[in-house]
Write a protein that holds these residues in place. Structure first.
Motif: not given
Length: 147
Positions: A43-45, A80-87
């Motif tokens: 997500l950061r990248a 993966w983006i969704g998971n990272d956004a949640g974290l």
């Protein structure tokens, strides 16, 4: 048939029941495990490419909500983006809402527990946001900050 040495051997060689590795990590070092959850590298990248810096503030959630959802074009990257956004959402809540902390369910799912006892399923919220744009991450944060 009762074979005592065999019973002893089985006890030594049977796998020990274990929970999720994330549960074990939180048991050993909750702060360190929280830092791992905060990484959200993909997500950061992706948002850095769009000129957004994720600085763990509520304002950054508003900026995320305003990004065009280009990740929806890649079905492999979307979860993966969704998971990272949640974290990331969970990280912002934990770092900015007094009394909020990470908690891990026995199955390994991380949630944020507010001081009131309410649990927020941040990964689920992040996945919904990535797929549909709703709920907005900043709205989930605002609701958490009210408690």
């Amino acid at each position: 048939m009762n074979i005592p040495f065999l019973d002893h051997w089985r006890k030594r060689h049977e796998p020990e029941p274990t929970g999720s590795p994330l549960v074990a990590a939180f048991d050993r070092d909750p702060g360190g495990a929280g830092e791992l959850l905060a990484e959200c590298e993909l997500l950061r990248a992706r948002v850095a490419e769009a000129g957004v810096a994720l600085d763990d503030t509520p304002r950054s959630l508003e900026e995320l909500d305003q990004l065009p959802p280009r990740w929806r074009d890649d079905p492999e990257e979307l979860p993966w983006i969704g998971n990272d956004a949640g974290l990331y959402l969970g990280t912002v809540i934990v770092r900015n809402v007094p009394g909020a902390r990470w908690q891990v369910w026995p199955n390994g799912g991380p949630v944020v527990r507010l001081a009131s006892g309410r649990e927020i399923q941040v990964v689920e919220a992040g996945l919904d946001w990535a797929v549909t744009g709703s709920p907005e991450l900043s709205q989930v944060y605002a609701e958490a900050a009210e408690y």
